[in-house]
Design a protein around this motif. Structure first.
Motif, PDB file in Angstrom:
ATOM      1  N   UNK A 127       0.933  -1.066  -0.047  1.00  0.00           N
ATOM      2  CA  UNK A 127       0.079   0.146   0.027  1.00  0.00           C
ATOM      3  C   UNK A 127       0.870   1.245  -0.021  1.00  0.00           C
ATOM      4  N   UNK A 128       2.300   1.120   1.042  1.00  0.00           N
ATOM      5  CA  UNK A 128       3.298   2.678   0.970  1.00  0.00           C
ATOM      6  C   UNK A 128       3.073   2.894  -0.619  1.00  0.00           C
ATOM      7  N   UNK A 129       3.440   2.017  -1.713  1.00  0.00           N
ATOM      8  CA  UNK A 129       4.243   2.034  -3.002  1.00  0.00           C
ATOM      9  C   UNK A 129       3.327   2.250  -3.577  1.00  0.00           C
ATOM     10  N   UNK A 130       2.088   1.790  -3.202  1.00  0.00           N
ATOM     11  CA  UNK A 130       0.184   2.115  -3.963  1.00  0.00           C
ATOM     12  C   UNK A 130       0.232   3.721  -3.563  1.00  0.00           C
ATOM     13  N   UNK A 131       0.332   3.894  -3.066  1.00  0.00           N
ATOM     14  CA  UNK A 131      -0.023   5.482  -2.508  1.00  0.00           C
ATOM     15  C   UNK A 131       1.139   6.628  -2.674  1.00  0.00           C
ATOM     16  N   UNK A 132       2.234   5.910  -3.139  1.00  0.00           N
ATOM     17  CA  UNK A 132       3.841   7.034  -3.141  1.00  0.00           C
ATOM     18  C   UNK A 132       3.358   7.242  -4.409  1.00  0.00           C
ATOM     19  N   UNK A 133       2.717   5.832  -5.631  1.00  0.00           N
ATOM     20  CA  UNK A 133       2.611   5.869  -7.170  1.00  0.00           C
ATOM     21  C   UNK A 133       1.272   6.427  -7.408  1.00  0.00           C
ATOM     22  N   UNK A 134       0.177   7.595  -6.293  1.00  0.00           N
ATOM     23  CA  UNK A 134      -0.303   8.498  -6.625  1.00  0.00           C
ATOM     24  C   UNK A 134      -0.203   9.353  -6.508  1.00  0.00           C
ATOM     25  N   UNK A 135       0.744   9.492  -5.201  1.00  0.00           N
ATOM     26  CA  UNK A 135       1.712  11.321  -4.956  1.00  0.00           C
ATOM     27  C   UNK A 135       2.033  11.618  -6.197  1.00  0.00           C
ATOM     28  N   UNK A 136       3.134  10.477  -6.531  1.00  0.00           N
ATOM     29  CA  UNK A 136       3.861  11.039  -7.889  1.00  0.00           C
ATOM     30  C   UNK A 136       3.107  11.436  -9.282  1.00  0.00           C
ATOM     31  N   UNK A 137       2.389  10.273  -9.608  1.00  0.00           N
ATOM     32  CA  UNK A 137       1.589  10.773 -10.713  1.00  0.00           C
ATOM     33  C   UNK A 137       0.880  12.134 -10.665  1.00  0.00           C
ATOM     34  N   UNK A 138      -0.050  12.313  -9.257  1.00  0.00           N
ATOM     35  CA  UNK A 138      -0.980  13.097  -9.514  1.00  0.00           C
ATOM     36  C   UNK A 138       0.116  14.496  -9.282  1.00  0.00           C
TER      37      UNK A 138
END
Length: 264
Positions: A127-138
């Protein structure tokens, strides 16, 4: 002879007075003075009508905008769409108000288990990796990360799915799912699916061009800038009747989830 001169002079003065009276009377009879007065009065009336007309049009425009605002935010504002952002609406574009850890905590608070096996295949093993992807892409597109992440939690039931799309499609916001069993779009990995969703959000939020190569197949079909606020993602609450979804209070539900996320 002096008395004769005085008499003649007096007659001349009387004659001039009579002539002036006759001239004034003639002017009044022909309407010269009254016509000039009416012309002057007409100019004032025209200016008054023009002024009243302009003043009358502006409130009418405000009323129309206000009607749109009533549909979108329960009548919180009657001053026009351009001022809605100052009246509690949540902009899609901007700097994120949450951290990656707050996103992680919000997911964990749901009590749902992160589908590590399925999403690891797409490059997000936690979930940490998943959330980091969201943050970076946004951040790359100027979209608020919490908006996209909360939308995903709503659309997928905290990554449990169960609708027309399946988790193996890496489609996190129902892109292309039109109902009736239509599964919607599929993406090669988690990051691409996230990027497509964020690009689709940006299409609704602004007319600005994308910063990264477009991976959203439906980007061109969006009316650009038609939903700058999260609340307007729901078609029923959008003043133009456009939006991401047809469900009641779709955008308002997402805002509620964002508020919960900010409190965690």
């Amino acid at each position: 002879m002096n008395w004769k001169n005085d008499r003649i002079k007096r007659y001349m003065e009387i004659g001039m007075a009579v002539l002036i009276v006759l001239t004034l009377g003639l002017a009044g009879a022909t309407g010269v003075l009254s016509t000039r007065a009416e012309e002057n009065g007409g100019v004032s009336e025209e200016r008054t009508e023009s002024s009243e007309g302009s003043a009358g049009e502006e409130p009418a425009d405000e009323d129309l905008s206000g009607a749109g605002d009533s549909e979108s935010d329960g009548g919180a504002s009657e001053s026009g769409i351009s001022e809605v952002s100052a009246d509690g609406q949540y902009p899609i574009m901007g700097e994120s108000s949450v951290t990656v850890q707050e996103m992680v905590d919000y997911f964990n608070s749901s009590g749902e288990e992160y589908p590590a096996e399925e999403l690891s295949a797409g490059g997000a093993d936690s979930i940490e990796t998943f959330c980091q992807m969201y943050y970076d892409e946004a951040e790359a597109e100027g979209v608020r990360a919490e908006v996209a992440f909360a939308q995903t939690m709503k659309e997928t039931g905290f990554l449990q799915y169960g609708g027309d799309a399946s988790i193996e499609q890496f489609n996190f916001a129902g892109l292309g799912t039109t109902g009736g069993g239509v599964p919607g779009n599929s993406y090669p990995d988690v990051r691409t699916g996230i990027r497509a969703q964020i690009q689709h959000l940006k299409a609704y939020a602004t007319t600005d061009s994308l910063e990264q190569e477009c991976v959203d197949e439906r980007y061109e079909y969006v009316k650009k800038g038609s939903a700058p606020y999260v609340e307007w993602l729901g078609q029923q609450e959008n003043p133009d009747g456009t939006g991401w979804a047809t469900a009641d209070n779709y955008g308002y539900d997402i805002v509620g989830m964002i508020e919960d996320m900010q409190e965690d």
